[in-house]
Each structure stands twice: as C-alpha cells, then as structure tokens.
Design a protein around this motif. Structure first.
Motif, PDB file in Angstrom:
ATOM      1  N   ILE A   1     -17.505 -12.640  17.835  1.00 38.67           N
ATOM      2  CA  ILE A   1     -16.810 -12.906  19.107  1.00 38.67           C
ATOM      3  C   ILE A   1     -17.789 -13.442  20.147  1.00 38.67           C
ATOM      4  CG2 ILE A   1     -15.685 -11.775  21.073  1.00 38.67           C
ATOM      5  CD1 ILE A   1     -14.328  -9.931  18.937  1.00 38.67           C
TER       6      ILE A   1
ATOM      7  N   ASP B   1     -10.249 -10.016  18.058  1.00 42.14           N
ATOM      8  CA  ASP B   1     -10.246  -9.071  19.186  1.00 42.14           C
ATOM      9  C   ASP B   1      -8.814  -8.736  19.597  1.00 42.14           C
ATOM     10  OD1 ASP B   1     -11.087  -7.478  21.225  1.00 42.14           O
ATOM     11  OD2 ASP B   1     -11.891  -9.088  22.471  1.00 42.14           O
ATOM     12  N   LYS B   2      -8.080  -8.087  18.697  1.00 42.10           N
ATOM     13  CA  LYS B   2      -6.659  -7.812  18.926  1.00 42.10           C
ATOM     14  C   LYS B   2      -6.411  -6.904  20.133  1.00 42.10           C
ATOM     15  CE  LYS B   2      -5.418  -8.548  14.111  1.00 42.10           C
ATOM     16  NZ  LYS B   2      -4.933  -7.938  12.848  1.00 42.10           N
ATOM     17  N   LYS B   3      -7.367  -6.055  20.452  1.00 47.54           N
ATOM     18  CA  LYS B   3      -7.194  -5.133  21.582  1.00 47.54           C
ATOM     19  C   LYS B   3      -7.882  -5.632  22.853  1.00 47.54           C
ATOM     20  CE  LYS B   3      -6.716  -1.012  18.677  1.00 47.54           C
ATOM     21  NZ  LYS B   3      -7.242   0.341  18.363  1.00 47.54           N
ATOM     22  N   ASN B   4      -8.420  -6.836  22.791  1.00 51.95           N
ATOM     23  CA  ASN B   4      -9.104  -7.453  23.933  1.00 51.95           C
ATOM     24  C   ASN B   4     -10.232  -6.568  24.470  1.00 51.95           C
ATOM     25  OD1 ASN B   4      -9.675  -9.429  25.824  1.00 51.95           O
ATOM     26  ND2 ASN B   4      -8.146  -8.705  27.288  1.00 51.95           N
ATOM     27  N   GLU B   5     -10.990  -5.999  23.570  1.00 50.76           N
ATOM     28  CA  GLU B   5     -12.103  -5.142  23.977  1.00 50.76           C
ATOM     29  C   GLU B   5     -13.220  -5.941  24.648  1.00 50.76           C
ATOM     30  OE1 GLU B   5     -13.238  -3.104  20.458  1.00 50.76           O
ATOM     31  OE2 GLU B   5     -11.449  -1.832  20.399  1.00 50.76           O
ATOM     32  N   SER B   6     -13.313  -7.216  24.320  1.00 54.10           N
ATOM     33  CA  SER B   6     -14.356  -8.058  24.916  1.00 54.10           C
ATOM     34  C   SER B   6     -13.971  -8.549  26.305  1.00 54.10           C
ATOM     35  CB  SER B   6     -14.611  -9.271  24.022  1.00 54.10           C
ATOM     36  OG  SER B   6     -13.465 -10.124  24.014  1.00 54.10           O
TER      37      SER B   6
ATOM     38  N   ASP C   1     -17.554  -8.135  13.765  1.00 56.43           N
ATOM     39  CA  ASP C   1     -16.589  -8.831  14.622  1.00 56.43           C
ATOM     40  C   ASP C   1     -17.132  -9.040  16.028  1.00 56.43           C
ATOM     41  OD1 ASP C   1     -14.922  -8.906  12.498  1.00 56.43           O
ATOM     42  OD2 ASP C   1     -13.489  -7.414  13.250  1.00 56.43           O
ATOM     43  N   LYS C   2     -17.823  -8.041  16.547  1.00 53.73           N
ATOM     44  CA  LYS C   2     -18.367  -8.131  17.908  1.00 53.73           C
ATOM     45  C   LYS C   2     -19.362  -9.281  18.018  1.00 53.73           C
ATOM     46  CE  LYS C   2     -20.386  -5.244  21.552  1.00 53.73           C
ATOM     47  NZ  LYS C   2     -20.923  -3.884  21.886  1.00 53.73           N
TER      48      LYS C   2
ATOM     49  N   VAL D   1     -10.186 -12.484  25.686  1.00 52.14           N
ATOM     50  CA  VAL D   1      -8.978 -13.017  25.061  1.00 52.14           C
ATOM     51  C   VAL D   1      -8.184 -13.915  26.004  1.00 52.14           C
ATOM     52  CG1 VAL D   1      -6.711 -12.387  24.134  1.00 52.14           C
ATOM     53  CG2 VAL D   1      -8.764 -11.212  23.332  1.00 52.14           C
TER      54      VAL D   1
END
Length: 354
Positions: A190, A219-224, A186-187, A227
């Motif tokens: 993204i 990226d549901k938790k907006n780690e990047s 996923d990373k 978002v």
C-alpha cells in the motif's frame, strides 16, 4: 515433459507473433500501443513512444525522418525498448473520412484509419503529449516514466539513442518503485503504491488506475487513510475514458456512484458531485435543474468547505439565467399572442368592410 514445455513455449510464441507481429512496420515501429504493451510485458522491456504530427515544432523535420525512416534508432534500442510510433499527419483528411464517391472498401479503410487515430490520440493524451515531436518512456505496465528532451535537429540515430539511454537511471529507479508494489506485506504494498502514485501528475495517474484499484482492494478497512484519495483517482480515470467516448451520461452516473461511497471523504465527495454537474453541463443538456441538483449535492457533501461560496455563486447564476430565459419566453409568447389578436381584428375589420 520437456516436449510439452517446448510445445507450450512454441504455441505461446506463435500466438504472440500472430497477434502482434503485423503491427510492426519495416523500421521496427509498432502503431498499436496495446499490442506493443503485450510484447513489452512478454519480453520484460519498457516502451518508447514517439509522436510526431502536422504541428511539429519548425526545424525538426530532420530528426523525425532520422527516427522513423531508417530503422537504425529502433534497432539500437531493441534490447531495452519496444518502440511505438504515432504519426498524426493529414489529421483533417483522416478525420473527415472518405468522400461521397468512395467505394465500399475505401470507406471501410477510411473508418479504420479514423478509429486508429482516435485510439492513438487517447494514448498520447494519457501520457501528456502536448507538443510534438515527443519521445515518452513508459514502463511495461503502461506507467509514465519520463519524457526525453530532444531538439530533433540532428541526423544521427545513435545520438538520439544515447539521449534515451541518458535516462537509464530514471527508468531504473522507476521500475524499482513499481516492483516494490508487489513485495512485502499488504501494508508495504500500500505504501509503495501510494509513493508511486504521488510521483505522477493528475493525468499520469490515470495510467496507474490499476494500482489504485489494487490499493483499495488491499486496504478494505481503510486503515491507511488513503482509500478516499485512490477512489477519487479511480473515478476520474474511469469517467475520463467514458467522456472520451462521448458517454456523458455514463460518466455522470459514475461520479455520483463514487461520491456516494461511504469511504469517500466529504471534500472528495463534494468534488465528485461538482464534476458530475460539470459533465452534465458539457453534455449540452437544457435541463438546468439537473445541473443545479448536482451542485446542491456538492454543497451538502461538505457544507463548511472553502468551495461552498463559489459553488453557491454558480447556482445563483444558473437560477438567474433560468429566470431570464423564462421571462424572455413569456415575453415572446405574449408578443405572439398579441400579434395573433391583431391579425384576427384586422381580418374582422376587412370582413365588416365587405
């Protein structure tokens, strides 16, 4: 099993021909972009969009005729591209529709032609066609790749095809970037989506809205931390589609919805509320208080931003216009009342004189 596989393939081919074949003219050009896109995806080809109009650059008539009237150009490129042609000619006539004496069938044909041209206008705008003639190269997914630089003075179909092929590396590099959005964890996906997003202009990103949606989902938790940027892009793309259909109220509600999303950064929320105010004003509403309400929400979203002063000036100007309009209305009402009184006095005087 082989028979079933063959039958499935045959049915698929028949359906494809039934849904798309009728959209190709005798020279190999599609006029329905969505139909062409389906074919491009099925055959793993890119899309070539050619647009000409009533306002073509003078001296390009030879090039336009060469590309559209012989079939040589599309035949030369058929292995690599699905070719789409929009001819924005007789625009005024098409937009005005059939005259009052037209038959039922003529009216329906005129309405269909206008609807078709409006759809084509939206596509041309999406791919930033600002001057015609124009050749735009688009991926099978519908993403803008590049425009082909032509002078359109030559009568050689092969020459134009060679100019398109001169962009092969640009096309290939872009397709590889798109493929990266489907590979890895996923990373990695993204990062690849954002890289592709950053390679386009604001208008070109509207065509990539599906990728922005994919990034938000991944990226549901907006780690990047990406978002908010992509939600902002989604809001603009969706609102643009509504505005082109004159659904201003729908666009306003959409801007407000995204502005209120907890994942949206303050500055982006401020911009979205401001755009809601702009669309509200564009809709022709007389409800100035509503416009000011959206501008106040814009202020509150990011009260320390550099845009606050400009937004406040707009609010102050709108308030001043309101006060001036109210004063003019009061003055007009007073003048009308005085005129009415004068009329009554005059009538009384005449009655007394009698």
């Amino acid at each position: 099993m082989k028979k079933n596989g063959f039958l499935a393939c045959l049915v698929s081919s028949v359906l494809l021909l039934a849904s798309c074949g009728g959209n190709v003219d005798k020279n190999g050009w599609y006029t329905d972009f969505e139909a062409a896109k389906k074919v491009a995806q099925a055959k793993n080809k890119n899309i070539l969009l050619f647009v000409n109009s009533d306002n073509d650059i003078p001296g390009t008539e030879v090039g336009v005729k060469t590309l559209t009237e012989s079939g040589e150009f599309t035949l030369d490129l058929e292995d690599e591209y699905v070719c789409v042609h929009f001819a924005f000619v007789d625009i005024m006539k098409v937009m005005q529709g059939a005259d009052m004496n037209a038959t039922n069938s003529e009216q329906k044909a005129a309405e269909k032609a206008r609807a078709t041209m409006n759809k084509q206008f939206a596509v041309a705008d999406l791919y930033t066609v600002q001057e015609t003639p124009a050749i735009v190269l688009i991926s099978k997914d519908g993403y803008y790749i590049t425009s082909v630089d032509c002078e359109y003075t030559s009568g050689s179909a092969q020459g134009y095809a060679s100019l398109v092929r001169a962009e092969d590396k640009t096309v290939s590099d872009f397709v590889k970037k798109v493929e990266k959005t489907t590979k890895g964890n996923d990373k990695a996906k993204i990062a690849a989506i954002d890289e592709l997003y950053e390679s386009g202009t604001e208008s070109q990103r509207r065509a990539m809205v599906d990728l922005s949606r994919k990034l938000v989902k991944l990226d549901k938790k907006n780690e990047s931390g990406l978002v908010t940027k992509h939600l902002f892009s989604i809001a603009n793309a969706e609102a643009f589609n509504l505005i082109t259909k004159y659904d201003f109220e729908g666009a306003i509600k959409l801007y407000v919805k995204y502005a209120g999303d907890k994942r949206i950064a303050p500055l982006d929320a401020q911009a979205l509320y401001f755009q809601a105010a702009a669309v509200c004003a564009k809709s022709g509403t007389s409800d100035v208080d509503r416009i000011i309400g959206f501008l106040n929400l814009s202020l509150k979203a990011a009260p320390e931003s550099e845009s606050v002063a400009n937004i406040q000036v707009i609010i102050d100007n709108l308030r001043e216009m309101q006060e001036q309009a109210a004063a003019e209305k009061t003055a007009a009402e007073n003048a009308s009342a005085e005129e009415s009184e004068d009329t009554e006095v005059s009538a009384d005087s005449e009655t007394s004189g009698e």
